[in-house]
Scaffold this active site. Sequence first.
Site, PDB file in Angstrom:
ATOM      1  N   HIS A 154       0.969  -1.217   0.098  1.00 58.02           N
ATOM      2  CA  HIS A 154      -0.016  -0.159  -0.223  1.00 58.02           C
ATOM      3  C   HIS A 154       0.938   1.235   0.062  1.00 58.02           C
ATOM      4  O   HIS A 154       0.698   2.105  -0.815  1.00 58.02           O
ATOM      5  CB  HIS A 154      -0.645   0.135   1.098  1.00 58.02           C
ATOM      6  CG  HIS A 154      -1.866  -0.963   1.319  1.00 58.02           C
ATOM      7  ND1 HIS A 154      -1.791  -2.345   1.455  1.00 58.02           N
ATOM      8  CD2 HIS A 154      -3.199  -1.054   1.101  1.00 58.02           C
ATOM      9  CE1 HIS A 154      -3.015  -2.892   1.460  1.00 58.02           C
ATOM     10  NE2 HIS A 154      -3.675  -2.199   1.162  1.00 58.02           N
ATOM     11  N   HIS A 177      -0.128  -3.293   8.644  1.00 59.58           N
ATOM     12  CA  HIS A 177       1.326  -3.659   8.597  1.00 59.58           C
ATOM     13  C   HIS A 177       1.823  -3.147   9.866  1.00 59.58           C
ATOM     14  O   HIS A 177       1.479  -2.232  10.450  1.00 59.58           O
ATOM     15  CB  HIS A 177       1.793  -2.731   7.483  1.00 59.58           C
ATOM     16  CG  HIS A 177       1.703  -3.057   6.106  1.00 59.58           C
ATOM     17  ND1 HIS A 177       2.318  -4.146   5.699  1.00 59.58           N
ATOM     18  CD2 HIS A 177       0.549  -2.981   5.194  1.00 59.58           C
ATOM     19  CE1 HIS A 177       1.743  -4.485   4.285  1.00 59.58           C
ATOM     20  NE2 HIS A 177       0.919  -3.741   4.276  1.00 59.58           N
ATOM     21  N   ASP A 186       7.319  -1.982   8.276  1.00 58.94           N
ATOM     22  CA  ASP A 186       6.905  -2.263   6.904  1.00 58.94           C
ATOM     23  C   ASP A 186       6.545  -0.883   6.152  1.00 58.94           C
ATOM     24  O   ASP A 186       7.044  -0.911   4.818  1.00 58.94           O
ATOM     25  CB  ASP A 186       5.571  -2.964   6.667  1.00 58.94           C
ATOM     26  CG  ASP A 186       5.722  -4.368   7.561  1.00 58.94           C
ATOM     27  OD1 ASP A 186       6.892  -5.005   7.572  1.00 58.94           O
ATOM     28  OD2 ASP A 186       4.650  -5.009   7.823  1.00 58.94           O
TER      29      ASP A 186
END
EC number: 2.7.8.27
Length: 340
Positions: free
Chosen positions: A183, A226, A230
């Site tokens: 993302h 996440h 990350d």
Amino acid sequence: MGSVSKTVISARGASPDDEQNGTKNGISNGSEWAKCIFLFFFLFIAGMSNWAVLAYTHDYVPRESLPDIVFSLVSEQRWASSLGDFCVALCIVMLGALLVIHQHRGTILKRVVFCAGTLYAMRSVTLAATQLPSGYTDNQGRCRDQVESEAGVFFGRLFEQTIRIGFQSKDQMLCGDLLFSGHTLVMVTCSLAVAYYLPKSIKPLQWVSHVACLIGMICMTISRTHYTIDVVIAYWLSNMVFRMYHAYCEVDMCMERRKSILYSWWPCRIVDWLEQDIVPGRLENRCQLPWRRSTPRGQERGGASAESSDSSVTMCDNITTSHHQKHVSISSSSTYPLPC
């Protein structure tokens, strides 16, 4: 002026007549099609490799979440996951709108696709190398059951991920798709492209994508989609790949590009091929709707030939154009720009 231009071309290993006759329309179009096909398969294979790794590693990922500094400060906010997805979509829409209005939309699209493909290729390596458990409070309830690895199960999951383009149900999902955040790489790459290529008259619109990117990264963490690491790694790598690509493009002479330390990094060899028909330097950010024909003002900086039927192909070898003139002197050791 003409003699200088011929000297530059000869130094690149081509005859002086190549400036006018070396690149025919058929050859140029064939080269552009080859680049488009390469970029399509590069991004497709990079994305597929991510989904393939997830389909396989789901059955081996532990279910006990790891400690995280944000998790210890903020409880899981499930609503933030949907908001994060919205921020991703908004950044993509902003990039799409930019491609519609920008004169050099084809060049921008090629650059963004290569950056995204490179990042997804990196991500597939990290996913395969280290499997992190999901950070949800209830991993057992949010993640699908783990089963014995079978070819049918693997290909079924891979097909499902492919048709959904990586998006999953929020309740029953494949887990382990973590290091690093997909993302975030999409949001950061889109927002960087929007900020870099927006014409000056509408430059303030870049803050829409910047704010969406920031909110999206926060949502990825507080929703526990996440881990913090990350998001941080994805932010760093996305910036690195995008800025290194464009730093290479902004080296204002092809011969200087080959001397740059960037050229020793093997992806820049591919970048050099992708940019060979584009005049070195920064693109001129100018609006032009796709259904409007450009006026025959000559070739624009940064490869207007790819977007206009009224101009010929601008090759990296052609140092002089009507809007991008270079006066250079070539010695046995280096090149020096002279004042115009």
